[in-house]
Design a protein around this motif. Structure first.
Motif, short mmCIF file in Angstrom:
data_model
loop_
_atom_site.label_atom_id
_atom_site.label_comp_id
_atom_site.label_asym_id
_atom_site.label_seq_id
_atom_site.Cartn_x
_atom_site.Cartn_y
_atom_site.Cartn_z
N GLU A 10 0.84 -1.19 0.00
CA GLU A 10 0.00 0.00 0.00
C GLU A 10 0.88 1.25 0.00
O GLU A 10 1.89 1.29 0.68
N VAL A 11 0.45 2.19 -0.76
CA VAL A 11 1.14 3.47 -0.79
C VAL A 11 0.67 4.26 0.43
O VAL A 11 -0.53 4.37 0.68
N PRO A 12 1.61 4.80 1.20
CA PRO A 12 1.18 5.57 2.38
C PRO A 12 0.41 6.81 1.96
O PRO A 12 0.63 7.38 0.89
N GLY A 13 -0.48 7.26 2.82
CA GLY A 13 -1.29 8.44 2.55
C GLY A 13 -0.45 9.71 2.52
O GLY A 13 0.61 9.78 3.14
N LEU A 14 -0.91 10.70 1.77
CA LEU A 14 -0.20 11.96 1.63
C LEU A 14 -0.47 12.83 2.85
O LEU A 14 -1.62 13.04 3.24
N ASN A 15 0.57 13.31 3.47
CA ASN A 15 0.43 14.15 4.65
C ASN A 15 0.12 15.58 4.21
O ASN A 15 0.94 16.25 3.60
N THR A 16 -1.06 16.05 4.49
CA THR A 16 -1.48 17.40 4.08
C THR A 16 -1.59 18.36 5.26
O THR A 16 -2.23 19.39 5.17
N SER A 17 -0.92 18.04 6.33
CA SER A 17 -1.04 18.91 7.51
C SER A 17 -0.37 20.27 7.31
O SER A 17 -0.76 21.25 7.93
N SER A 18 0.65 20.36 6.46
CA SER A 18 1.31 21.65 6.25
C SER A 18 0.75 22.41 5.04
O SER A 18 1.22 23.50 4.74
N LEU A 19 -0.23 21.87 4.38
CA LEU A 19 -0.79 22.52 3.20
C LEU A 19 -1.43 23.87 3.50
O LEU A 19 -1.19 24.83 2.75
N LEU A 22 1.28 26.50 3.76
CA LEU A 22 1.85 26.82 2.45
C LEU A 22 0.93 27.74 1.66
O LEU A 22 1.38 28.72 1.05
N ILE A 23 -0.35 27.49 1.70
CA ILE A 23 -1.31 28.31 0.97
C ILE A 23 -1.33 29.73 1.53
O ILE A 23 -1.32 30.71 0.77
N PHE A 24 -1.34 29.88 2.83
CA PHE A 24 -1.34 31.22 3.42
C PHE A 24 -0.03 31.96 3.15
O PHE A 24 -0.02 33.18 2.97
N THR A 25 1.07 31.25 3.12
CA THR A 25 2.35 31.89 2.79
C THR A 25 2.34 32.44 1.38
O THR A 25 2.76 33.57 1.13
N VAL A 26 1.84 31.67 0.43
CA VAL A 26 1.75 32.14 -0.95
C VAL A 26 0.77 33.30 -1.05
O VAL A 26 1.01 34.29 -1.75
N LEU A 27 -0.34 33.24 -0.33
CA LEU A 27 -1.32 34.31 -0.33
C LEU A 27 -0.71 35.61 0.18
O LEU A 27 -0.86 36.68 -0.43
N PHE A 28 0.00 35.55 1.29
CA PHE A 28 0.64 36.75 1.83
C PHE A 28 1.71 37.29 0.89
O PHE A 28 1.87 38.50 0.76
N PHE A 29 2.44 36.41 0.24
CA PHE A 29 3.44 36.86 -0.73
C PHE A 29 2.79 37.68 -1.83
O PHE A 29 3.26 38.76 -2.16
N PHE A 30 1.70 37.18 -2.41
CA PHE A 30 1.04 37.91 -3.48
C PHE A 30 0.38 39.20 -2.98
O PHE A 30 0.30 40.18 -3.71
N MET A 31 -0.08 39.22 -1.74
CA MET A 31 -0.66 40.44 -1.20
C MET A 31 0.41 41.52 -1.04
O MET A 31 0.13 42.71 -1.22
N ILE A 32 1.62 41.12 -0.74
CA ILE A 32 2.68 42.09 -0.51
C ILE A 32 3.23 42.63 -1.83
O ILE A 32 3.47 43.82 -1.97
N VAL A 33 3.43 41.78 -2.81
CA VAL A 33 4.10 42.21 -4.04
C VAL A 33 3.14 42.76 -5.09
O VAL A 33 3.59 43.36 -6.06
#
Length: 150
Positions: A10-19, A22-33
């Motif tokens: 079995e392929v282990p499940g994808l860990n999405t706890s840090s997702l 990551l999304i908020f970091t990208v959002l803040f980056f685009f808000m700043i630039v």
């Protein structure tokens, strides 16, 4: 002969706890630039080309004037836009004088008017605008242009 048993892997499940992080970091980056446009331009203009251009340094003391034909009617006469409304040269004088009074004394000395005019604007309109700015004591004027390709 031995019987080979196949093991199911079995392929282990994808860990999405840090997702979300990551999304908020990208959002803040685009808000700043991202540069937000302050005014809705209601006139069409194509700025002329120049060869000896410089960039403005202090943009807090700059007022923008747009000169061109209205967006909806390309055959209409040339109009002047300040902020989000179309004005006449008399209204331009009153507005610039009021804006100069609103500024801090240090910024009043650095007040610059940037004219973004269409390359086909008649010089009579430009002369009327410059006369109105002179009456309002807005004496530092710069003209917006694009760099000429050599």
């Amino acid at each position: 002969m031995s019987i080979l048993r196949r093991r199911s892997h079995e392929v282990p499940g994808l860990n999405t706890s840090s997702l979300p992080d990551l999304i908020f970091t990208v959002l803040f980056f685009f808000m700043i630039v991202t540069h937000m446009q302050k005014n809705t331009v209601k006139v069409r203009f194509q700025v002329p080309q120049g060869t000896q251009l410089t960039r403005l340094v202090k943009k807090s003391a700059i007022s923008y004037i747009y000169i061109g034909t209205p967006t909806g009617a390309p055959s209409a006469p040339t109009r002047i836009q300040l902020n989000d409304k179309l004005v006449t040269t008399d209204e331009l004088t009153d507005y610039m004088a009021a804006e100069r009074q609103r500024m801090a004394p240090a910024d009043q000395q650095q007040m610059t008017v940037s004219i973004k005019a269409d390359r086909h604007t008649k010089m009579g309109v430009m002369q009327d605008v410059k006369t109105a700015l002179r009456r309002a004591q807005a004496l530092k004027i710069c003209y917006t242009a694009t760099d000429k390709k050599r």
